[in-house]
Structures are given as C-alpha cells and as structure tokens.
Design a protein around this motif. Sequence first.
Motif, mmCIF file in Angstrom:
data_model
loop_
_atom_site.group_PDB
_atom_site.id
_atom_site.type_symbol
_atom_site.label_atom_id
_atom_site.label_comp_id
_atom_site.label_asym_id
_atom_site.label_seq_id
_atom_site.Cartn_x
_atom_site.Cartn_y
_atom_site.Cartn_z
ATOM 1 N N SER A 293 0.847 -1.188 0.000
ATOM 2 C CA SER A 293 0.000 0.000 0.000
ATOM 3 C C SER A 293 0.884 1.240 0.000
ATOM 4 C CB SER A 293 -0.882 0.010 1.255
ATOM 5 O OG SER A 293 -1.564 1.235 1.376
ATOM 6 N N SER A 294 0.399 2.295 -0.608
ATOM 7 C CA SER A 294 1.094 3.583 -0.553
ATOM 8 C C SER A 294 0.243 4.610 0.188
ATOM 9 C CB SER A 294 1.419 4.072 -1.967
ATOM 10 O OG SER A 294 0.220 4.220 -2.714
ATOM 11 N N ASP A 295 -0.692 4.135 1.002
ATOM 12 C CA ASP A 295 -1.621 4.995 1.738
ATOM 13 C C ASP A 295 -0.868 5.778 2.824
ATOM 14 O OD1 ASP A 295 -3.575 6.043 3.504
ATOM 15 O OD2 ASP A 295 -4.984 4.462 2.941
ATOM 16 N N LYS A 296 -0.753 7.075 2.612
ATOM 17 C CA LYS A 296 0.013 7.914 3.543
ATOM 18 C C LYS A 296 -0.713 8.114 4.872
ATOM 19 C CE LYS A 296 2.656 10.048 -0.081
ATOM 20 N NZ LYS A 296 2.838 11.232 -0.909
ATOM 21 N N TYR A 297 -2.017 7.986 4.877
ATOM 22 C CA TYR A 297 -2.761 8.023 6.143
ATOM 23 C C TYR A 297 -2.349 6.830 6.996
ATOM 24 C CZ TYR A 297 -6.573 7.312 9.447
ATOM 25 O OH TYR A 297 -7.307 7.082 10.589
ATOM 26 N N VAL A 298 -2.330 5.645 6.411
ATOM 27 C CA VAL A 298 -1.921 4.441 7.130
ATOM 28 C C VAL A 298 -0.475 4.574 7.590
ATOM 29 C CG1 VAL A 298 -1.481 1.957 6.912
ATOM 30 C CG2 VAL A 298 -3.597 2.933 6.004
ATOM 31 N N LEU A 299 0.398 5.076 6.729
ATOM 32 C CA LEU A 299 1.799 5.282 7.089
ATOM 33 C C LEU A 299 1.924 6.202 8.304
ATOM 34 C CD1 LEU A 299 4.823 4.913 6.495
ATOM 35 C CD2 LEU A 299 4.636 6.810 4.871
ATOM 36 N N GLY A 300 1.172 7.289 8.309
ATOM 37 C CA GLY A 300 1.212 8.218 9.439
ATOM 38 C C GLY A 300 0.727 7.580 10.724
ATOM 39 N N ILE A 301 -0.359 6.835 10.648
ATOM 40 C CA ILE A 301 -0.899 6.192 11.845
ATOM 41 C C ILE A 301 0.066 5.130 12.364
ATOM 42 C CG2 ILE A 301 -2.794 4.785 12.745
ATOM 43 C CD1 ILE A 301 -3.416 7.816 12.171
ATOM 44 N N LEU A 302 0.648 4.338 11.472
ATOM 45 C CA LEU A 302 1.593 3.308 11.910
ATOM 46 C C LEU A 302 2.807 3.914 12.613
ATOM 47 C CD1 LEU A 302 1.509 0.874 8.858
ATOM 48 C CD2 LEU A 302 0.648 0.433 11.176
ATOM 49 N N ASN A 303 3.176 5.130 12.255
ATOM 50 C CA ASN A 303 4.315 5.795 12.886
ATOM 51 C C ASN A 303 3.916 6.648 14.090
ATOM 52 O OD1 ASN A 303 6.809 5.089 11.554
ATOM 53 N ND2 ASN A 303 5.913 5.992 9.727
ATOM 54 N N SER A 304 2.652 6.628 14.467
ATOM 55 C CA SER A 304 2.194 7.468 15.576
ATOM 56 C C SER A 304 2.552 6.878 16.936
ATOM 57 C CB SER A 304 0.675 7.665 15.492
ATOM 58 O OG SER A 304 0.008 6.453 15.814
ATOM 59 N N LYS A 305 2.622 7.745 17.938
ATOM 60 C CA LYS A 305 2.877 7.299 19.311
ATOM 61 C C LYS A 305 1.755 6.398 19.809
ATOM 62 C CE LYS A 305 5.600 11.189 20.951
ATOM 63 N NZ LYS A 305 5.652 12.300 21.906
ATOM 64 N N LEU A 306 0.552 6.691 19.400
ATOM 65 C CA LEU A 306 -0.599 5.902 19.821
ATOM 66 C C LEU A 306 -0.431 4.438 19.406
ATOM 67 C CD1 LEU A 306 -3.473 6.087 21.082
ATOM 68 C CD2 LEU A 306 -4.319 6.436 18.769
ATOM 69 N N VAL A 307 -0.097 4.191 18.158
ATOM 70 C CA VAL A 307 0.103 2.829 17.672
ATOM 71 C C VAL A 307 1.337 2.211 18.318
ATOM 72 C CG1 VAL A 307 0.770 1.476 15.633
ATOM 73 C CG2 VAL A 307 -1.175 3.023 15.530
ATOM 74 N N PHE A 308 2.388 3.000 18.488
ATOM 75 C CA PHE A 308 3.606 2.484 19.112
ATOM 76 C C PHE A 308 3.321 2.003 20.533
ATOM 77 C CE2 PHE A 308 7.659 3.299 21.426
ATOM 78 C CZ PHE A 308 8.395 2.283 20.846
ATOM 79 N N ASN A 309 2.594 2.793 21.301
ATOM 80 C CA ASN A 309 2.265 2.391 22.672
ATOM 81 C C ASN A 309 1.387 1.147 22.698
ATOM 82 O OD1 ASN A 309 3.761 4.319 24.060
ATOM 83 N ND2 ASN A 309 2.160 5.847 23.827
ATOM 84 N N TYR A 310 0.480 1.034 21.750
ATOM 85 C CA TYR A 310 -0.336 -0.179 21.637
ATOM 86 C C TYR A 310 0.551 -1.372 21.276
ATOM 87 C CZ TYR A 310 -3.154 -3.684 19.241
ATOM 88 O OH TYR A 310 -3.692 -4.874 18.825
ATOM 89 N N TYR A 311 1.386 -1.199 20.252
ATOM 90 C CA TYR A 311 2.146 -2.318 19.712
ATOM 91 C C TYR A 311 3.150 -2.887 20.714
ATOM 92 C CZ TYR A 311 4.314 -5.386 16.373
ATOM 93 O OH TYR A 311 4.769 -6.509 15.736
#
Length: 144
Positions: A55-73
Amino acid sequence: MNIKQGDHYWELRACDYYNEFEKPKIIYPDIAKERRFTLDTEGYYLTNTAYFIPSSDKYVLGILNSKLVFNYYKRVSSVLGDPDKGGRMRWFRQHVSNIPIAKADDNTKKKIESNVDQILTVNVELKADTSELEEEIGIVKESV
C-alpha cells in the motif's frame, strides 16, 4: 503443493508476489526499538529482515508511525528487553496486520497525509527534525 525450484540447492523458488516489490509500498524492519515505517516508491526488494505492506496509503503510514500505535504495539508484540527502556520489538507481519486503524473523516485524513508528505520531503531533502509534525499526527489521531 507443487513448489518450483531450480536444479541446485541455492536456486530459490518462484515468489507469487514478486510484482508487489516493484510497486509503492510501506516497508518496515523485523526488529526495531521504535516505529520505523516508511514509503518505498523506488521498487526495492527486501530480504528476510524486513517486511512490507502493499500500500502507498500515507494516512496508514502516518498512523503506523504514531505514538498511539507504538504504545499499543509494544504491549502486544514480542519484545527483546523492556520496550519502555529501548528494548527491541519484533515487528512480525502477522502482528502488524492486526493493528487497529480507525477510519478517519476526510479532513483528518488529509491533515495526516499532508504531515506525512512534509515529513517525507524534509527527511529526504534536508535530514531535518520532523518531531513537531510527527507529534501533530499523534494529536490529530487521538482526537478522532
């Protein structure tokens, strides 16, 4: 199952998704102490120490790099050491593919995509600090 392989042990079998390597994709390493998702538009081929999302979805890229996702992961992944003290996480494809990513309204999505574009441009051209833009993505997403 019929796996095509060469006549010698070093000849690899054909891969059903070779063509996906040549398309834009989100790539990330197998082991990292922080989020390291990036967009490949050059068609790089990866080895067994990296994975990709077709995927080249920049929204998904931004969310995957967010602190929120990092803390979840870091709470659901395999970790080598303490994730809050620089421990390395295993970014296995099967775990990454299960990260919950909420759908956003058009304004939020455009804002995150714009920030990702700016971060990619600044990182490529200037190698500058993008922490303010990255922080803004986390703030925008947390308010959704």
